[in-house]
Design a protein around this motif. Structure first.
Motif, PDB file in Angstrom:
ATOM      1  N   ALA A   2       0.796  -1.202   0.134  1.00 30.95           N
ATOM      2  CA  ALA A   2      -0.074   0.197   0.076  1.00 30.95           C
ATOM      3  C   ALA A   2       0.846   1.233  -0.092  1.00 30.95           C
ATOM      4  O   ALA A   2       2.131   1.325   0.597  1.00 30.95           O
ATOM      5  CB  ALA A   2      -1.075  -0.061   1.318  1.00 30.95           C
ATOM      6  N   ASN A   3       0.117   2.289  -0.661  1.00 29.05           N
ATOM      7  CA  ASN A   3       0.971   3.534  -0.658  1.00 29.05           C
ATOM      8  C   ASN A   3       0.998   4.208   0.672  1.00 29.05           C
ATOM      9  O   ASN A   3      -0.027   4.010   1.645  1.00 29.05           O
ATOM     10  CB  ASN A   3       0.135   4.683  -1.406  1.00 29.05           C
ATOM     11  CG  ASN A   3       0.466   4.140  -2.850  1.00 29.05           C
ATOM     12  OD1 ASN A   3       1.110   3.467  -3.203  1.00 29.05           O
ATOM     13  ND2 ASN A   3      -0.626   4.674  -3.738  1.00 29.05           N
ATOM     14  N   LYS A   4       1.968   4.915   1.195  1.00 29.39           N
ATOM     15  CA  LYS A   4       2.078   5.526   2.309  1.00 29.39           C
ATOM     16  C   LYS A   4       1.874   6.924   2.091  1.00 29.39           C
ATOM     17  O   LYS A   4       3.040   7.561   1.329  1.00 29.39           O
ATOM     18  CB  LYS A   4       3.600   5.428   3.046  1.00 29.39           C
ATOM     19  CG  LYS A   4       3.557   5.849   4.420  1.00 29.39           C
ATOM     20  CD  LYS A   4       4.759   5.481   5.319  1.00 29.39           C
ATOM     21  CE  LYS A   4       4.796   6.203   6.640  1.00 29.39           C
ATOM     22  NZ  LYS A   4       5.902   5.621   7.336  1.00 29.39           N
ATOM     23  N   ASP A  22       2.914  10.683  -1.765  1.00 27.01           N
ATOM     24  CA  ASP A  22       3.276   9.283  -1.562  1.00 27.01           C
ATOM     25  C   ASP A  22       4.719   9.306  -1.179  1.00 27.01           C
ATOM     26  O   ASP A  22       5.756   9.719  -2.069  1.00 27.01           O
ATOM     27  CB  ASP A  22       3.172   8.585  -3.037  1.00 27.01           C
ATOM     28  CG  ASP A  22       3.236   7.210  -2.786  1.00 27.01           C
ATOM     29  OD1 ASP A  22       4.152   6.680  -1.926  1.00 27.01           O
ATOM     30  OD2 ASP A  22       2.682   6.156  -3.459  1.00 27.01           O
ATOM     31  N   ARG A  60     -11.692  16.517   4.753  1.00 28.05           N
ATOM     32  CA  ARG A  60     -12.479  15.452   3.936  1.00 28.05           C
ATOM     33  C   ARG A  60     -11.817  14.951   2.970  1.00 28.05           C
ATOM     34  O   ARG A  60     -11.979  13.666   2.640  1.00 28.05           O
ATOM     35  CB  ARG A  60     -13.704  16.214   3.451  1.00 28.05           C
ATOM     36  CG  ARG A  60     -14.987  16.293   4.371  1.00 28.05           C
ATOM     37  CD  ARG A  60     -16.318  16.741   3.812  1.00 28.05           C
ATOM     38  NE  ARG A  60     -16.293  18.131   3.237  1.00 28.05           N
ATOM     39  CZ  ARG A  60     -16.348  19.463   3.873  1.00 28.05           C
ATOM     40  NH1 ARG A  60     -16.503  19.622   5.004  1.00 28.05           N
ATOM     41  NH2 ARG A  60     -16.206  20.505   2.841  1.00 28.05           N
ATOM     42  N   LYS A  63      -9.323  12.408   4.331  1.00 28.67           N
ATOM     43  CA  LYS A  63     -10.106  11.191   4.750  1.00 28.67           C
ATOM     44  C   LYS A  63     -10.382  10.488   3.323  1.00 28.67           C
ATOM     45  O   LYS A  63     -10.458   9.130   3.326  1.00 28.67           O
ATOM     46  CB  LYS A  63     -11.077  11.457   5.418  1.00 28.67           C
ATOM     47  CG  LYS A  63     -11.972  10.388   5.988  1.00 28.67           C
ATOM     48  CD  LYS A  63     -13.370  10.759   6.811  1.00 28.67           C
ATOM     49  CE  LYS A  63     -13.843   9.685   7.327  1.00 28.67           C
ATOM     50  NZ  LYS A  63     -15.069   9.910   7.987  1.00 28.67           N
ATOM     51  N   ASP A  64     -10.810  10.948   2.351  1.00 26.07           N
ATOM     52  CA  ASP A  64     -11.176  10.182   1.076  1.00 26.07           C
ATOM     53  C   ASP A  64     -10.175   9.583   0.604  1.00 26.07           C
ATOM     54  O   ASP A  64     -10.353   8.442   0.128  1.00 26.07           O
ATOM     55  CB  ASP A  64     -11.733  11.294  -0.049  1.00 26.07           C
ATOM     56  CG  ASP A  64     -13.021  11.766   0.478  1.00 26.07           C
ATOM     57  OD1 ASP A  64     -13.656  11.074   1.329  1.00 26.07           O
ATOM     58  OD2 ASP A  64     -13.536  13.000  -0.333  1.00 26.07           O
ATOM     59  N   TYR A  65      -8.799   9.926   0.742  1.00 24.93           N
ATOM     60  CA  TYR A  65      -7.679   9.467   0.062  1.00 24.93           C
ATOM     61  C   TYR A  65      -6.945   8.374   1.260  1.00 24.93           C
ATOM     62  O   TYR A  65      -6.116   7.822   0.847  1.00 24.93           O
ATOM     63  CB  TYR A  65      -6.520  10.371  -0.181  1.00 24.93           C
ATOM     64  CG  TYR A  65      -6.578  10.974  -1.602  1.00 24.93           C
ATOM     65  CD1 TYR A  65      -5.840  10.462  -2.677  1.00 24.93           C
ATOM     66  CD2 TYR A  65      -7.503  12.085  -2.023  1.00 24.93           C
ATOM     67  CE1 TYR A  65      -6.090  10.907  -3.965  1.00 24.93           C
ATOM     68  CE2 TYR A  65      -7.505  12.785  -3.122  1.00 24.93           C
ATOM     69  CZ  TYR A  65      -6.584  11.994  -4.173  1.00 24.93           C
ATOM     70  OH  TYR A  65      -6.799  12.473  -5.239  1.00 24.93           O
ATOM     71  N   GLY A  66      -7.731   8.519   2.330  1.00 22.76           N
ATOM     72  CA  GLY A  66      -7.034   7.619   3.415  1.00 22.76           C
ATOM     73  C   GLY A  66      -5.968   7.823   4.141  1.00 22.76           C
ATOM     74  O   GLY A  66      -4.932   7.299   4.661  1.00 22.76           O
ATOM     75  N   VAL A  67      -5.796   9.484   3.854  1.00 19.38           N
ATOM     76  CA  VAL A  67      -4.238  10.033   4.566  1.00 19.38           C
ATOM     77  C   VAL A  67      -4.551  10.018   6.052  1.00 19.38           C
ATOM     78  O   VAL A  67      -5.547  10.789   6.624  1.00 19.38           O
ATOM     79  CB  VAL A  67      -4.147  11.195   3.912  1.00 19.38           C
ATOM     80  CG1 VAL A  67      -2.891  11.883   4.825  1.00 19.38           C
ATOM     81  CG2 VAL A  67      -3.771  11.114   2.495  1.00 19.38           C
ATOM     82  N   LYS A  68      -3.855   9.296   6.898  1.00 19.14           N
ATOM     83  CA  LYS A  68      -3.973   9.533   8.133  1.00 19.14           C
ATOM     84  C   LYS A  68      -2.961  10.628   9.147  1.00 19.14           C
ATOM     85  O   LYS A  68      -2.966  10.793   9.931  1.00 19.14           O
ATOM     86  CB  LYS A  68      -3.855   8.116   8.891  1.00 19.14           C
ATOM     87  CG  LYS A  68      -5.083   7.276   8.606  1.00 19.14           C
ATOM     88  CD  LYS A  68      -4.870   6.003   9.132  1.00 19.14           C
ATOM     89  CE  LYS A  68      -6.130   4.929   8.501  1.00 19.14           C
ATOM     90  NZ  LYS A  68      -6.676   4.231   8.893  1.00 19.14           N
TER      91      LYS A  68
END
Length: 94
Positions: A2-4, A22, A60, A63-68
């Protein structure tokens, strides 16, 4: 694998920007520009509502990209695209 992804929100007197990078490939995944402000001596208080709305939108998108993992920086100087890439690559490599 997975991408970080890492997010950078950068606030200047003229605008607010979001970059999603990325960290494995050091490629820019997303670049979102916010409002362009009229810089004045009391710039930030005058534009607090616009800045707040844009930050919510950026959250938002993150969150859509899954960036934490993301950070917000502010500066009194403007940020051009070349400086933004340098900032992203040099400060956020794993």
């Amino acid at each position: 694998m997975a991408n970080k992804l890492f997010g950078v929100i950068y606030l200047t007197p003229k605008q607010i920007k979001l970059s999603i990078i990325d960290l494995k490939t050091l490629k820019l995944i997303e670049n979102a520009n916010g409002y362009f402000f009229q810089p004045t001596d009391d710039h930030y208080p005058q534009n607090a509502s616009l800045i707040s709305d844009k930050l919510k939108g950026f959250q938002r998108l993150l969150k859509d990209y899954g960036v934490k993992n993301y950070r917000l920086w502010g500066n009194q100087q403007s940020l051009d695209d070349v400086s933004a890439r340098y900032l992203g690559v040099t400060n956020f490599c794993p």
